[in-house]
Design a protein around this motif. Sequence first.
Motif, mmCIF file in Angstrom:
data_model
loop_
_atom_site.group_PDB
_atom_site.id
_atom_site.type_symbol
_atom_site.label_atom_id
_atom_site.label_comp_id
_atom_site.label_asym_id
_atom_site.label_seq_id
_atom_site.Cartn_x
_atom_site.Cartn_y
_atom_site.Cartn_z
ATOM 1 N N VAL A 28 13.416 -0.897 -2.225
ATOM 2 C CA VAL A 28 12.714 -1.656 -1.177
ATOM 3 C C VAL A 28 11.252 -1.230 -1.139
ATOM 4 N N ARG A 29 10.990 0.080 -1.265
ATOM 5 C CA ARG A 29 9.611 0.552 -1.257
ATOM 6 C C ARG A 29 8.838 0.004 -2.464
ATOM 7 N N LEU A 30 9.483 -0.001 -3.617
ATOM 8 C CA LEU A 30 8.860 -0.575 -4.811
ATOM 9 C C LEU A 30 8.515 -2.044 -4.570
ATOM 10 N N ALA A 31 9.448 -2.783 -4.025
ATOM 11 C CA ALA A 31 9.217 -4.206 -3.758
ATOM 12 C C ALA A 31 8.145 -4.389 -2.686
ATOM 13 N N TYR A 32 8.148 -3.538 -1.668
ATOM 14 C CA TYR A 32 7.141 -3.640 -0.608
ATOM 15 C C TYR A 32 5.742 -3.400 -1.164
ATOM 16 N N LEU A 33 5.623 -2.388 -1.999
ATOM 17 C CA LEU A 33 4.323 -2.073 -2.562
ATOM 18 C C LEU A 33 3.822 -3.217 -3.425
ATOM 19 N N THR A 34 4.728 -3.921 -4.072
ATOM 20 C CA THR A 34 4.341 -5.027 -4.946
ATOM 21 C C THR A 34 4.054 -6.294 -4.152
ATOM 22 N N THR A 35 4.867 -6.579 -3.139
ATOM 23 C CA THR A 35 4.719 -7.834 -2.395
ATOM 24 C C THR A 35 3.844 -7.704 -1.163
ATOM 25 N N GLY A 36 3.823 -6.538 -0.535
ATOM 26 C CA GLY A 36 3.085 -6.363 0.707
ATOM 27 C C GLY A 36 3.829 -6.873 1.921
ATOM 28 N N ARG A 97 3.510 -0.015 8.344
ATOM 29 C CA ARG A 97 2.642 1.072 7.934
ATOM 30 C C ARG A 97 3.467 2.325 7.630
ATOM 31 N N PRO A 98 3.608 2.640 6.355
ATOM 32 C CA PRO A 98 4.348 3.853 6.006
ATOM 33 C C PRO A 98 3.633 5.095 6.531
ATOM 34 N N ASP A 99 4.403 6.109 6.896
ATOM 35 C CA ASP A 99 3.825 7.352 7.403
ATOM 36 C C ASP A 99 2.977 8.030 6.336
ATOM 37 N N GLY A 100 1.870 8.609 6.750
ATOM 38 C CA GLY A 100 1.059 9.430 5.870
ATOM 39 C C GLY A 100 0.050 8.687 5.018
ATOM 40 N N ASP A 101 0.122 7.385 4.948
ATOM 41 C CA ASP A 101 -0.844 6.633 4.145
ATOM 42 C C ASP A 101 -2.110 6.406 4.960
ATOM 43 N N THR A 102 -3.221 6.388 4.282
ATOM 44 C CA THR A 102 -4.479 6.098 4.960
ATOM 45 C C THR A 102 -4.869 4.658 4.709
ATOM 46 N N GLU A 103 -5.704 4.135 5.569
ATOM 47 C CA GLU A 103 -6.167 2.755 5.415
ATOM 48 C C GLU A 103 -6.889 2.558 4.087
ATOM 49 N N ALA A 104 -7.713 3.525 3.691
ATOM 50 C CA ALA A 104 -8.488 3.391 2.458
ATOM 51 C C ALA A 104 -7.574 3.325 1.231
ATOM 52 N N VAL A 105 -6.552 4.168 1.194
ATOM 53 C CA VAL A 105 -5.625 4.164 0.060
ATOM 54 C C VAL A 105 -4.849 2.857 0.036
ATOM 55 N N ARG A 106 -4.375 2.418 1.192
ATOM 56 C CA ARG A 106 -3.642 1.138 1.260
ATOM 57 C C ARG A 106 -4.518 -0.015 0.790
ATOM 58 N N ALA A 107 -5.770 -0.015 1.226
ATOM 59 C CA ALA A 107 -6.679 -1.086 0.823
ATOM 60 C C ALA A 107 -6.925 -1.050 -0.687
ATOM 61 N N ALA A 108 -7.079 0.151 -1.239
ATOM 62 C CA ALA A 108 -7.298 0.285 -2.686
ATOM 63 C C ALA A 108 -6.059 -0.177 -3.457
ATOM 64 N N ARG A 115 1.541 -5.812 -10.871
ATOM 65 C CA ARG A 115 2.078 -5.006 -11.967
ATOM 66 C C ARG A 115 1.503 -3.586 -11.936
ATOM 67 N N GLN A 116 0.203 -3.467 -11.655
ATOM 68 C CA GLN A 116 -0.409 -2.148 -11.548
ATOM 69 C C GLN A 116 0.170 -1.377 -10.365
ATOM 70 N N ARG A 117 0.341 -2.072 -9.224
ATOM 71 C CA ARG A 117 0.932 -1.409 -8.051
ATOM 72 C C ARG A 117 2.323 -0.902 -8.366
ATOM 73 N N ALA A 118 3.124 -1.722 -9.049
ATOM 74 C CA ALA A 118 4.485 -1.318 -9.397
ATOM 75 C C ALA A 118 4.456 -0.095 -10.309
ATOM 76 N N ALA A 119 3.573 -0.092 -11.295
ATOM 77 C CA ALA A 119 3.469 1.045 -12.217
ATOM 78 C C ALA A 119 3.054 2.317 -11.476
ATOM 79 N N ALA A 154 -9.527 2.138 -10.801
ATOM 80 C CA ALA A 154 -9.890 1.191 -9.732
ATOM 81 C C ALA A 154 -9.729 1.838 -8.356
ATOM 82 N N ILE A 155 -8.642 2.590 -8.173
ATOM 83 C CA ILE A 155 -8.415 3.274 -6.892
ATOM 84 C C ILE A 155 -9.516 4.297 -6.643
ATOM 85 N N LYS A 156 -9.845 5.079 -7.670
ATOM 86 C CA LYS A 156 -10.906 6.094 -7.536
ATOM 87 C C LYS A 156 -12.227 5.429 -7.164
ATOM 88 N N GLU A 157 -12.547 4.324 -7.833
ATOM 89 C CA GLU A 157 -13.793 3.627 -7.537
ATOM 90 C C GLU A 157 -13.810 3.114 -6.095
#
Length: 162
Positions: A28-36, A97-108, A115-119, A154-157
Amino acid sequence: MVTDEPAPGGLDHEAFRSVYAAHYPPLVRLAYLTTGSLAAAEDVAQEAFIEWFRRGDQVREPLPFLRRAVVSRCTSWVRRRRLERRHAAEIPEPVWRPDGDTEAVRAALHKLSPRQRAAVFMRFYLDLPEAQIAAALGCRPGTVKSLLHRALAAIKEDLDDA
């Protein structure tokens, strides 16, 4: 009603229960990260388990099969969603909103391709090796390396700009 009879595909109910209990949340987390979308993620994971249940005797390794099914269904979901957005006004969904994630990381992460998110998720959250990620994504391990390298750059940038 649950019985001890084998499932239509010859799958043992106890084996199904054990794999479901252990791997439903990460899928479910994998699918959530891919679909939002949490609702879509739960549906995608359920559909993957239903497909495995139906094909029980044809699937030797359930976890790679389930990951591949989830990624494939997520890709289809994202394509349909893009098409819907072109033809209708978007209806805002509640945000999970999963615990521990920051807005900046989520936005990145959101800026990455599905496909990149899934990887990234499979590598850094599920701690899977490149070969298993490649099997789930239906590509070669070298492609996984490239996806991860580009995604992390891309995330680092994005995080450096934030």
